[in-house]
Design a protein around this motif. Structure first.
Motif, PDB file in Angstrom:
ATOM      1  N   PRO A 150      40.667  50.676 132.564  1.00 41.87           N
ATOM      2  CA  PRO A 150      39.729  51.298 131.612  1.00 41.87           C
ATOM      3  C   PRO A 150      40.413  51.912 130.400  1.00 41.87           C
ATOM      4  CG  PRO A 150      39.204  51.929 133.872  1.00 41.87           C
ATOM      5  CD  PRO A 150      40.520  51.242 133.926  1.00 41.87           C
ATOM      6  N   GLU A 151      41.639  52.412 130.568  1.00 41.08           N
ATOM      7  CA  GLU A 151      42.356  52.976 129.436  1.00 41.08           C
ATOM      8  C   GLU A 151      42.989  51.851 128.624  1.00 41.08           C
ATOM      9  OE1 GLU A 151      42.493  56.144 128.414  1.00 41.08           O
ATOM     10  OE2 GLU A 151      41.042  56.583 130.000  1.00 41.08           O
ATOM     11  N   LEU A 152      42.708  51.817 127.334  1.00 40.44           N
ATOM     12  CA  LEU A 152      43.260  50.779 126.473  1.00 40.44           C
ATOM     13  C   LEU A 152      44.778  50.856 126.435  1.00 40.44           C
ATOM     14  CD1 LEU A 152      40.841  50.969 123.406  1.00 40.44           C
ATOM     15  CD2 LEU A 152      40.853  49.245 125.209  1.00 40.44           C
ATOM     16  N   ARG A 153      45.394  49.673 126.392  1.00 36.30           N
ATOM     17  CA  ARG A 153      46.841  49.570 126.279  1.00 36.30           C
ATOM     18  C   ARG A 153      47.188  48.474 125.285  1.00 36.30           C
ATOM     19  NH1 ARG A 153      49.087  48.753 132.271  1.00 36.30           N
ATOM     20  NH2 ARG A 153      50.817  47.925 131.004  1.00 36.30           N
ATOM     21  N   ALA A 154      48.464  48.411 124.959  1.00 37.22           N
ATOM     22  CA  ALA A 154      48.935  47.352 124.068  1.00 37.22           C
ATOM     23  C   ALA A 154      49.206  46.082 124.851  1.00 37.22           C
ATOM     24  CB  ALA A 154      50.208  47.797 123.358  1.00 37.22           C
ATOM     25  N   VAL A 155      48.916  44.954 124.228  1.00 33.61           N
ATOM     26  CA  VAL A 155      49.420  43.662 124.692  1.00 33.61           C
ATOM     27  C   VAL A 155      50.280  43.123 123.557  1.00 33.61           C
ATOM     28  CG1 VAL A 155      47.354  42.422 123.888  1.00 33.61           C
ATOM     29  CG2 VAL A 155      48.813  41.400 125.630  1.00 33.61           C
ATOM     30  N   THR A 156      51.472  42.626 123.885  1.00 32.34           N
ATOM     31  CA  THR A 156      52.425  42.255 122.832  1.00 32.34           C
ATOM     32  C   THR A 156      52.974  40.846 123.001  1.00 32.34           C
ATOM     33  OG1 THR A 156      54.223  43.301 124.080  1.00 32.34           O
ATOM     34  CG2 THR A 156      53.121  44.651 122.409  1.00 32.34           C
ATOM     35  N   ASN A 157      52.350  40.051 123.859  1.00 35.09           N
ATOM     36  CA  ASN A 157      52.846  38.689 124.088  1.00 35.09           C
ATOM     37  C   ASN A 157      51.817  37.643 123.668  1.00 35.09           C
ATOM     38  OD1 ASN A 157      51.104  39.373 126.254  1.00 35.09           O
ATOM     39  ND2 ASN A 157      52.043  37.844 127.581  1.00 35.09           N
ATOM     40  N   GLY A 158      51.108  37.921 122.552  1.00 36.24           N
ATOM     41  CA  GLY A 158      50.163  36.947 122.027  1.00 36.24           C
ATOM     42  C   GLY A 158      50.862  35.690 121.534  1.00 36.24           C
ATOM     43  N   LEU A 159      50.096  34.667 121.182  1.00 37.34           N
ATOM     44  CA  LEU A 159      50.680  33.408 120.728  1.00 37.34           C
ATOM     45  C   LEU A 159      51.439  33.562 119.415  1.00 37.34           C
ATOM     46  CD1 LEU A 159      47.816  30.847 121.499  1.00 37.34           C
ATOM     47  CD2 LEU A 159      49.708  31.583 122.961  1.00 37.34           C
ATOM     48  N   ALA A 160      51.085  34.569 118.625  1.00 35.90           N
ATOM     49  CA  ALA A 160      51.793  34.900 117.378  1.00 35.90           C
ATOM     50  C   ALA A 160      51.744  33.774 116.347  1.00 35.90           C
ATOM     51  CB  ALA A 160      53.241  35.312 117.667  1.00 35.90           C
ATOM     52  N   PHE A 161      50.687  32.971 116.376  1.00 36.73           N
ATOM     53  CA  PHE A 161      50.464  32.076 115.247  1.00 36.73           C
ATOM     54  C   PHE A 161      50.298  32.921 113.984  1.00 36.73           C
ATOM     55  CE2 PHE A 161      48.164  28.673 118.056  1.00 36.73           C
ATOM     56  CZ  PHE A 161      49.319  28.511 118.790  1.00 36.73           C
ATOM     57  N   LEU A 162      49.661  34.072 114.141  1.00 38.40           N
ATOM     58  CA  LEU A 162      49.516  35.060 113.072  1.00 38.40           C
ATOM     59  C   LEU A 162      50.459  36.220 113.384  1.00 38.40           C
ATOM     60  CD1 LEU A 162      45.619  35.035 112.877  1.00 38.40           C
ATOM     61  CD2 LEU A 162      47.226  33.792 111.402  1.00 38.40           C
ATOM     62  N   PRO A 163      51.406  36.551 112.504  1.00 42.00           N
ATOM     63  CA  PRO A 163      52.462  37.515 112.824  1.00 42.00           C
ATOM     64  C   PRO A 163      52.042  38.973 112.636  1.00 42.00           C
ATOM     65  CG  PRO A 163      52.828  36.642 110.637  1.00 42.00           C
ATOM     66  CD  PRO A 163      51.605  35.917 111.179  1.00 42.00           C
ATOM     67  N   TYR A 164      50.836  39.299 113.068  1.00 45.49           N
ATOM     68  CA  TYR A 164      50.279  40.638 112.912  1.00 45.49           C
ATOM     69  C   TYR A 164      49.752  41.104 114.263  1.00 45.49           C
ATOM     70  CZ  TYR A 164      49.831  38.263 108.391  1.00 45.49           C
ATOM     71  OH  TYR A 164      50.066  37.499 107.276  1.00 45.49           O
ATOM     72  N   GLY A 165      49.400  42.393 114.329  1.00 47.23           N
ATOM     73  CA  GLY A 165      48.591  42.865 115.433  1.00 47.23           C
ATOM     74  C   GLY A 165      47.120  42.646 115.112  1.00 47.23           C
ATOM     75  N   ASN A 166      46.271  42.833 116.135  1.00 46.43           N
ATOM     76  CA  ASN A 166      44.834  42.639 115.947  1.00 46.43           C
ATOM     77  C   ASN A 166      44.068  43.732 116.686  1.00 46.43           C
ATOM     78  OD1 ASN A 166      42.290  40.355 117.104  1.00 46.43           O
ATOM     79  ND2 ASN A 166      42.406  41.319 115.105  1.00 46.43           N
ATOM     80  N   GLY A 167      43.162  44.370 115.976  1.00 39.29           N
ATOM     81  CA  GLY A 167      42.286  45.373 116.575  1.00 39.29           C
ATOM     82  C   GLY A 167      40.851  44.889 116.524  1.00 39.29           C
ATOM     83  N   VAL A 168      40.238  44.700 117.679  1.00 37.58           N
ATOM     84  CA  VAL A 168      38.847  44.235 117.755  1.00 37.58           C
ATOM     85  C   VAL A 168      37.926  45.404 118.112  1.00 37.58           C
ATOM     86  CG1 VAL A 168      39.480  41.862 118.316  1.00 37.58           C
ATOM     87  CG2 VAL A 168      39.174  43.522 120.166  1.00 37.58           C
ATOM     88  N   HIS A 169      36.625  45.202 117.919  1.00 38.52           N
ATOM     89  CA  HIS A 169      35.609  46.217 118.248  1.00 38.52           C
ATOM     90  C   HIS A 169      35.991  47.576 117.661  1.00 38.52           C
ATOM     91  CE1 HIS A 169      34.217  43.075 120.816  1.00 38.52           C
ATOM     92  NE2 HIS A 169      35.215  43.185 121.673  1.00 38.52           N
ATOM     93  N   GLY A 187      55.755  51.467 115.972  1.00 40.87           N
ATOM     94  CA  GLY A 187      56.415  50.176 115.904  1.00 40.87           C
ATOM     95  C   GLY A 187      56.111  49.220 117.046  1.00 40.87           C
ATOM     96  N   THR A 188      55.214  49.609 117.961  1.00 43.50           N
ATOM     97  CA  THR A 188      54.852  48.697 119.051  1.00 43.50           C
ATOM     98  C   THR A 188      54.134  47.467 118.517  1.00 43.50           C
ATOM     99  OG1 THR A 188      54.674  50.540 120.601  1.00 43.50           O
ATOM    100  CG2 THR A 188      53.571  48.494 121.222  1.00 43.50           C
ATOM    101  N   LEU A 189      53.264  47.679 117.539  1.00 39.97           N
ATOM    102  CA  LEU A 189      52.575  46.567 116.865  1.00 39.97           C
ATOM    103  C   LEU A 189      53.039  46.486 115.416  1.00 39.97           C
ATOM    104  CD1 LEU A 189      48.859  46.870 118.064  1.00 39.97           C
ATOM    105  CD2 LEU A 189      50.603  45.263 118.885  1.00 39.97           C
ATOM    106  N   PRO A 190      53.123  45.272 114.851  1.00 42.78           N
ATOM    107  CA  PRO A 190      53.379  45.131 113.415  1.00 42.78           C
ATOM    108  C   PRO A 190      52.126  45.498 112.627  1.00 42.78           C
ATOM    109  CG  PRO A 190      52.929  42.995 114.390  1.00 42.78           C
ATOM    110  CD  PRO A 190      52.935  43.985 115.532  1.00 42.78           C
ATOM    111  N   ASP A 191      52.140  45.261 111.333  1.00 41.72           N
ATOM    112  CA  ASP A 191      50.918  45.446 110.539  1.00 41.72           C
ATOM    113  C   ASP A 191      49.754  44.808 111.297  1.00 41.72           C
ATOM    114  OD1 ASP A 191      52.614  46.504 108.680  1.00 41.72           O
ATOM    115  OD2 ASP A 191      52.379  44.887 107.216  1.00 41.72           O
TER     116      ASP A 191
END
Length: 243
Positions: A150-169, A187-191
């Motif tokens: 239930p507590e939001l956390r970071a995921v950092t192993n995305g496919l990285a086709f786009l070299p950014y982080g993503n925030g939804v909702h 620094g856990t996520l890039p721009d």
């Protein structure tokens, strides 16, 4: 007819309630098809990996496709891939639409079946990659997720086709915005590029070219690091026409 360049539409939307069926495709799904340049009856592959390939939801999507005039195929990975040649199947599509759910589970299952390379091949060939929530985060380096609890956390192993982080909702779940700011600042996520519900981000290659929305009054955001702090810039989306 493939899109003229590698194209991704990453969203926090795409569905709306319907009167005769469970759901209909909203303007963001239709915009993904428009970006593909599809002629005639568009071919859309739906992947529900993030929610375990729920067969009842596949049926809802097929019904939505019938209403929209799309040729829907569902690419399931449970209990095994539903087509012999996954990479070839994706290359035959105009659009790949990835549903929401657990992005951590999606990435793990896709890795087992080598969908990362299959998706990259489709993207580079001009198949529009799109999706909602987990189906948005997966294209990026990472983002925020409730995949682990239930507590939001970071995921950092995305496919990285786009070299950014993503925030939804970004506007509908109170913890999303402060966690994005925290993760960018340390620094856990890039721009990180973020979307309110009903908003999508269009990329040509890795360049963000436009924000679009199927709802009024919504926004998109770019969060960057400045020293030990995060700075947020709002992008006003272009309002899409209701299908």
């Amino acid at each position: 007819m493939p899109a003229p360049q590698p194209t991704i539409l990453a969203t926090s939307g795409g569905y709306r309630p319907a009167s005769r069926t469970y759901l209909e495709f909203d303007a963001l799904v239709h915009h993904a098809v428009e970006l593909s340049g599809a002629q005639g009856r568009p071919k859309v592959a739906f992947l529900g990996t993030a929610s375990g390939d729920q067969r009842f939801f596949n049926d809802h999507v097929h019904q939505a496709g019938r209403v929209a005039g799309f040729d829907i195929s569902t690419l399931d990975l449970f209990p095994m891939p539903s087509v012999d040649d996954v990479a070839g199947h994706l290359l035959e599509q105009d659009v790949v639409w990835v549903n929401g759910g657990s992005v951590a589970n999606l990435l793990a299952v896709w890795g087992v079946h080598d969908l990362d390379s299959a998706m990259r091949g489709a993207w580079e060939a001009g198949v529009v990659l799109s999706g909602v929530s987990a189906g948005s985060i997966c294209w990026y380096a990472g983002g925020t997720t409730d995949s682990f609890g239930p507590e939001l956390r970071a995921v950092t192993n995305g496919l990285a086709f786009l070299p950014y982080g993503n925030g939804v909702h970004y506007d509908s779940e109170a913890r999303r915005r402060p966690l994005v700011h925290e993760l960018v600042a340390n620094g856990t996520l890039p721009d990180t590029h973020c979307t309110d519900d009903g908003v999508g981000l269009v990329y040509h290659g890795t360049e963000l070219v436009e924000a679009v929305s199927e709802r009024d009054g919504k926004g998109a955001y770019v969060v960057t690091r400045d020293g030990d702090a995060a700075v947020e810039e709002r992008i006003e989306p272009r309002r899409l026409r209701n299908p």
